[in-house]
Design a protein around this motif. Structure first.
Motif, short mmCIF file in Angstrom:
data_model
loop_
_atom_site.label_atom_id
_atom_site.label_comp_id
_atom_site.label_asym_id
_atom_site.label_seq_id
_atom_site.Cartn_x
_atom_site.Cartn_y
_atom_site.Cartn_z
N LEU A 22 98.99 65.74 -34.15
CA LEU A 22 97.86 65.48 -33.26
C LEU A 22 97.10 64.27 -33.77
CD1 LEU A 22 96.66 69.15 -32.92
CD2 LEU A 22 97.80 67.80 -31.18
N PRO A 23 96.35 63.61 -32.90
CA PRO A 23 95.55 62.46 -33.35
C PRO A 23 94.62 62.90 -34.48
CG PRO A 23 95.46 62.69 -30.97
CD PRO A 23 96.19 63.88 -31.48
N GLY A 24 94.50 62.05 -35.49
CA GLY A 24 93.64 62.39 -36.62
C GLY A 24 94.34 63.25 -37.65
N GLY A 25 95.61 63.53 -37.44
CA GLY A 25 96.32 64.42 -38.36
C GLY A 25 97.26 63.69 -39.30
N PHE A 195 104.35 63.51 -28.11
CA PHE A 195 104.96 64.17 -29.27
C PHE A 195 106.40 63.73 -29.47
CE2 PHE A 195 101.69 67.34 -27.97
CZ PHE A 195 100.86 67.08 -29.04
N LEU A 196 106.66 62.48 -29.35
CA LEU A 196 107.98 61.96 -29.60
C LEU A 196 108.16 61.81 -31.11
CD1 LEU A 196 110.23 61.00 -27.76
CD2 LEU A 196 109.21 58.76 -27.75
N ALA A 197 109.38 62.01 -31.58
CA ALA A 197 109.63 61.85 -33.02
C ALA A 197 109.44 60.39 -33.41
CB ALA A 197 111.05 62.30 -33.34
N ASP A 198 108.85 60.16 -34.58
CA ASP A 198 108.63 58.80 -35.11
C ASP A 198 107.85 57.94 -34.12
OD1 ASP A 198 110.29 59.33 -37.45
OD2 ASP A 198 111.91 59.36 -36.01
N TRP A 199 106.74 58.45 -33.69
CA TRP A 199 105.96 57.82 -32.62
C TRP A 199 104.49 57.91 -33.02
CZ3 TRP A 199 107.12 55.18 -28.31
CH2 TRP A 199 106.20 55.13 -27.27
N PRO A 200 103.66 56.92 -32.72
CA PRO A 200 102.24 57.00 -33.08
C PRO A 200 101.59 58.22 -32.45
CG PRO A 200 102.80 54.79 -32.34
CD PRO A 200 104.00 55.64 -32.08
N ALA A 201 100.88 59.00 -33.26
CA ALA A 201 100.29 60.25 -32.77
C ALA A 201 99.27 59.96 -31.70
CB ALA A 201 99.64 61.00 -33.92
N GLY A 202 99.34 60.69 -30.59
CA GLY A 202 98.34 60.57 -29.55
C GLY A 202 98.66 59.53 -28.50
N SER A 386 94.11 47.94 -34.14
CA SER A 386 95.09 48.63 -33.31
C SER A 386 94.80 48.48 -31.83
CB SER A 386 95.15 50.12 -33.67
OG SER A 386 95.79 50.28 -34.92
N ALA A 387 93.51 48.26 -31.48
CA ALA A 387 93.19 48.08 -30.06
C ALA A 387 93.90 46.84 -29.53
CB ALA A 387 91.68 47.93 -29.90
N ALA A 388 93.94 45.78 -30.32
CA ALA A 388 94.63 44.56 -29.90
C ALA A 388 96.14 44.80 -29.81
CB ALA A 388 94.32 43.43 -30.87
N ILE A 408 110.10 48.03 -30.41
CA ILE A 408 108.89 47.21 -30.30
C ILE A 408 107.66 48.03 -30.69
CG2 ILE A 408 107.38 46.02 -28.68
CD1 ILE A 408 109.93 45.24 -27.13
N VAL A 409 107.57 49.25 -30.14
CA VAL A 409 106.42 50.11 -30.48
C VAL A 409 106.41 50.38 -31.98
CG1 VAL A 409 105.37 52.35 -30.14
CG2 VAL A 409 106.34 51.15 -28.19
N ALA A 410 107.59 50.68 -32.53
CA ALA A 410 107.63 51.00 -33.96
C ALA A 410 107.30 49.79 -34.81
CB ALA A 410 109.02 51.54 -34.32
N SER A 411 107.62 48.57 -34.33
CA SER A 411 107.38 47.39 -35.16
C SER A 411 105.91 46.96 -35.10
CB SER A 411 108.28 46.24 -34.71
OG SER A 411 107.80 45.72 -33.49
N LEU A 412 105.18 47.42 -34.08
CA LEU A 412 103.74 47.14 -34.05
C LEU A 412 102.96 48.33 -34.62
CD1 LEU A 412 103.47 45.47 -30.55
CD2 LEU A 412 103.30 44.34 -32.75
N ASP A 413 103.47 49.53 -34.35
CA ASP A 413 102.94 50.78 -34.89
C ASP A 413 101.42 50.86 -34.85
OD1 ASP A 413 103.38 53.30 -35.82
OD2 ASP A 413 103.25 52.74 -37.92
N PRO A 414 100.82 50.83 -33.64
CA PRO A 414 99.36 50.96 -33.57
C PRO A 414 98.93 52.33 -34.09
CG PRO A 414 100.34 51.19 -31.38
CD PRO A 414 101.44 50.77 -32.30
N ASP A 415 97.77 52.36 -34.70
CA ASP A 415 97.25 53.60 -35.28
C ASP A 415 96.07 54.04 -34.43
OD1 ASP A 415 96.34 55.65 -36.79
OD2 ASP A 415 95.72 54.43 -38.51
N LEU A 416 96.27 55.08 -33.63
CA LEU A 416 95.22 55.48 -32.68
C LEU A 416 94.01 56.08 -33.37
CD1 LEU A 416 97.61 54.95 -30.81
CD2 LEU A 416 96.71 56.72 -29.33
N ASP A 417 94.20 56.51 -34.61
CA ASP A 417 93.06 57.04 -35.35
C ASP A 417 91.99 55.97 -35.55
OD1 ASP A 417 94.61 59.22 -35.41
OD2 ASP A 417 95.00 59.20 -37.56
#
Lengths: 430, 189, 309
Positions: A22-25, A195-202, A386-388, A408-417
């Motif tokens: 979950l986000p924040g986890g 909830f995809l595996a190896d995916w930024p939470a949230g 991460s917003a950018a 692409i998502v994994a190479s940028l890996d934004p952190d929603l926290d």
């Protein structure tokens, strides 16, 4: 022979765990990953493959629906546990294993599951989303490519068709559209996340697929504004900004670990599990406080294998090109902007940054948040980096193939926290 | 011909047309494709039992690949809901029924009406070699010509069908490297 | 010429294939444990097999809109084709059915995995699963032709499609030595048709498991078994095709066959870990622009050698 007992014992001997962060986890997710690795409990990518659903992180009501769908898709015998913080993970895992082993617990669950299924049946026919998960407003057609692309009115071809027929599974049909290569193909709306595996939470990205080419990508963020739970990766920077004494060495350690975490995800998505495990081990050791000299040798070997891998460079070059100028214009700072190129450039930048940080682990000077960038870049005007990164994502994803989109998502890996932390701070100040 | 061969021949001989009938009665594009594939595999088995193992196994090999590629195109480019959607595969039901019945009757009549020659020589032990010399010995020129014609047709059809021409890919002066493609390919041309 | 198989070989061949597959799984588990920093014990090698009773007794999966018949057919087809391929693989002197077209038989059985995996991807009516099924076809278009030319080089060298003839024709100088391109392409092909390691594209982690994502219970067990059985069958076939079959000093024929097969299997398992997943969109062009011409030249070599004899 007690066959049920045998199945239960077998499932409990080596439970396959579906980890839903979950986000924040983040801290709890890292602890769960470490424990699963040491216990040899394999991590499943979809509910169909899993025995135990482990939810980590502070409770997030907006994701309850998606979690329930995951749970409904888990085949029995099964167990579901929730660890709110890192300290609880070990105990929850044991608890889940005990649940899996006990036939009484399984019977009880079967009862509640049957009741839930009856409830669901009374409502509209819902789909069972995989770990591909779903946003809050799942549309029932997303999982289903078979419901082709029929819009009526095709009189050509002379096929005998019954227009008023029942669709398989009561699912709606896909619409059509022009695709990248000038063909008219079915459009399929598939949510990636949360909830995809190896995916930024949230993170949820609703993509419109034609074939496996992403035609449109729309970002949704599941985290509610100012949810509880700190932004783990930027904690030293937030603390320093709040006036607490934080050394530059501590920040460098956190940054290197964050890059290793991102690299582990990228390598997992790129299909190199052996090196992903190496990255996770290094990350865990760094977070555990291992001195630089203790990990230097292994890190060197890892950086050599991954950084100099011609195969990985061949497979990632030309994907998700983001030049430094474009990046700066969108407000991106940090490794993604400095790398200024494709996926291959970005993971090499991470490796270079990790090596540099490894030499700084012992630095005792106080951290200057404005001068020393965080794992994903600088915070400017209370805007988290991460917003950018999220802002540039839809454009980069459009036209990419599904595998490339994941890279692409994994190479940028934004952190929603980070976003949540920024909102909370804005709330506190405002 | 041994008893096993006769039994096999009987079973495959019944299965092949049975799967063929399924092609016209099933209502899902995917199932139809695989019914046709099963029928063709049975034909491969029949050919093998009749003493041409090479041709029989190659029929199975080629048909699996071909039907799978066909399935992709049929399902991807069908303008109506293919796959699981209930649909009928029949066009011009009455006419096709008459045509197929007449052709079937003619072929069966041919089996009995044609004065088949009796075997003159000894049956070769390995028919693969005979099949090879028959194709590649006397008919070498035909095969080579056919091969080139087929290849030229495929290349030509692809070039004509492709959406973007070489000026789109390589620029107006044909000097743009690598080519401007929606997705990069393997060897970076 | 191999001896015709006695009745017991009918049971022994699948059993041996299964044993080889089990060894490959155990070896992978040990390597995984070492990489993950867990103590390497005997238990580590056994742990993956706790999933077998679990899968056999699992609750069946029901999905809306799934085509269960085709789905199941796909899951069954892959391991069955792997077992059928052993029909022509000689073990020492013994071979179940020494077909005159053994190489083509092996190839045809391997091509059945195209159908199996596409069906397994199509069946559940799930987007990621379907993409996985299609991915295998794209991968098939890339690996199949170079693999065919690699097989043809050995047949050309021996002037026979019979596998025992090919093993016997090597006279101490293995085809792996003077047809290295064919050997390497063949090994890559084995990884590709067992969709393992760098060729795990149809079951990629980026697709949440692809063709393996939605499948559960016995069907899942069968499909995964098919993966390992094909790896074992490919390794077993490498011995007669490229490594002189059962020929070797001192030891009996069957022992040499076993040693060679185990070595190839170990090499495949190790190689599978050293490379990231190769996506078909990159591999197709490499295969058609580089590998096919290379393998055609490779076929030319034994053809010229034979003309000069």
């Amino acid at each position: 022979m007690d066959v049920t007992g045998l199945a239960l014992r077998a499932a409990a001997a080596r439970p396959r765990v579906l980890l839903a962060a979950l986000p924040g986890g983040t801290a709890a997710r890292l602890e769960a990953g470490r424990l699963l690795r040491l216990r040899d409990w394999p991590s499943a990518a979809t509910p169909a493959q899993a025995d135990l659903l482990l939810v980590v992180g502070p409770d997030c009501p907006r994701l309850h629906g998606a979690l329930d769908r995951l749970w409904r898709d888990l085949p029995a015998p099964r167990a579901r546990v929730h660890a709110a913080d890192a300290g609880a993970v070990g105990a929850r895992l044991d608890e889940g294993r005990a649940l899996l082993r006990s036939s009484a617990g399984q019977r009880e669950q079967a009862g509640t599951a049957a009741a839930a299924a009856r409830d669901a049946d009374r409502k509209q026919p819902e789909t069972s989303a995989g770990a591909d998960g779903s946003g809050d407003e799942e549309d029932p057609g997303s999982r289903h490519p078979h419901g082709g692309g029929h819009h009526g009115g095709h009189s050509g071809g002379g096929m005998d068709m019954d227009m008023g027929m029942e669709m398989p599974g009561g699912l709606p049909m896909a619409e059509q559209g022009e695709d990248r290569d000038g063909l008219t193909l079915d459009r399929l709306h598939v949510p990636l996340g949360p909830f995809l595996a190896d995916w930024p939470a949230g993170l949820t990205i609703r993509v419109t697929l034609q074939g496996d080419v992403v035609q449109e990508a729309e970002l949704r963020e599941a985290a509610p504004p100012g949810h509880a739970g700190g932004a783990f990766w930027v904690q030293p920077w937030l603390r320093a900004a709040a006036g607490e004494p934080v050394t530059a060495g501590e920040a460098a350690r956190r940054r290197a670990a964050a890059h290793l975490d991102s690299l582990a995800r990228l390598l997992a998505v790129a299909g190199w599990p052996a090196e992903a495990v190496a990255a996770r081990r290094l990350r865990d050791d760094l977070l555990d406080g291992a001195p630089g000299t203790a990990v230097a040798l292994r890190l060197d070997r890892f950086a050599r294998r991954v950084g100099r891998s011609r195969a990985l460079a061949w497979l990632t070059r030309g994907i998700g090109r983001l030049s430094t100028a474009q990046a700066r214009q969108a407000g991106v700072s940090g490794p993604a902007a400095r790398a200024g190129g494709d996926v291959a450039d970005r993971y090499r930048q991470w490796l270079a940054d990790i090596r540099r940080d490894l030499g700084r682990l012992a630095e005792g000077s106080p951290l200057a948040p404005a001068a020393d960038e965080g794992p994903r870049g600088y915070w400017r005007d209370d805007r988290p980096p991460s917003a950018a990164l999220m802002k540039v994502l839809p454009e980069l994803l459009t036209g990419a193939e599904l595998a490339a989109a994941r890279l692409i998502v994994a190479s940028l890996d934004p952190d929603l926290d980070e976003l949540a932390a920024a909102r909370r701070e804005a709330g506190a100040h405002g | 011909m041994s008893t096993t061969d006769l039994v096999l021949l009987g079973v495959l001989g019944v299965l092949a047309p049975a799967c063929g009938v399924l092609v016209f009665t099933l209502d899902s594009m995917a199932r139809v494709t695989f019914a046709l594939l099963a029928s063709l595999c049975c034909v491969g088995g029949v050919v093998t039992v009749l003493g041409l193992p090479y041709l029989g196994v190659v029929i199975v090999l080629m048909m699996v690949m071909e039907m799978l590629i066909m399935a992709v195109f049929m399902i991807a480019y069908m303008m109506n809901p293919a796959g699981l959607m209930p649909m009928s595969m029949l066009h011009n039901k009455g006419g096709s029924l008459v045509v197929s019945a007449v052709v079937f009757a003619a072929l069966v009549a041919g089996i009995f009406a044609v004065p088949w020659p009796g075997r003159t020589g000894v049956r070769p032990k390995d028919t693969t070699f005979q099949a090879g010399t028959a194709l590649m010995g006397d008919q070498m020129l035909t095969m080579v010509t056919l091969g080139f014609v087929l290849l030229a047709t495929m290349v030509g059809a692809t070039v004509l069908a492709t959406h973007r021409g070489r000026y789109d890919r390589f620029g107006d002066d044909l000097d743009q490297r690598p080519a401007k493609d929606p997705a990069g390919a393997g060897v970076g041309r | 010429m191999g001896e015709p198989g006695a009745w017991w070989t009918l049971l022994a061949a699948p059993a041996m294939l299964l044993a080889l597959a089990v060894l490959a799984v155990a070896f992978t588990a040990v390597l995984d444990a070492r990489d993950a920093g867990r103590p390497v014990t005997v238990a580590v090698a056994v742990r993956p097999f706790t999933g077998v009773p679990r899968a056999v007794l699992a609750q069946p999966r029901r999905l809306p809109g799934a085509d269960v018949l085709l789905w199941r057919a796909g899951a069954v087809l892959v391991p069955v084709a792997a077992v059928l391929s052993t029909l022509v693989i000689p073990f020492g002197d013994t071979v179940l059915a020494d077909l005159s077209v053994g190489v083509v038989w092996f190839n045809a059985m391997e091509v059945l995995t195209w159908a199996g995996l596409w069906l397994a991807g199509w069946g559940p009516d799930a987007a990621f699963s379907l993409v996985g099924g299609y991915r295998f076809l794209a991968q098939g278009l890339a690996y199949e032709l170079p693999l065919m030319f690699a097989l043809i080089s050995t047949a050309t060298g021996a002037q026979s499609l019979r596998v025992t003839d090919i093993a016997a024709a090597q006279h101490g100088l293995w085809y792996a030595v003077w047809m290295p391109v064919a050997f390497v392409v063949y090994l890559a092909g084995v990884l590709a048709f067992s969709f393992t390691g760098p060729f795990g594209y149809p079951a990629g982690r980026d697709l949440a498991g692809g063709v393996l994502g939605e499948i559960g219970g016995v069907d899942r067990l069968l499909l995964q078994a098919g993966r390992w059985l094909w790896l074992a069958a490919g390794a077993a076939m490498a011995a007669p095709l490229f490594l002189g079959g059962g020929a070797g000093p001192v030891l009996p024929d069957w022992a040499w066959s076993l040693v060679k097969t185990l070595l190839v299997l170990a090499v495949l398992v190790l190689a599978a870990r050293r490379l990231p997943m190769i996506r078909a969109d990159r591999y197709v062009e490499l295969a058609w622009v580089v590998l096919i011409p290379l393998t055609i030249v490779q076929v030319l070599v034994p053809a010229l050698v034979n003309l000069n004899r």
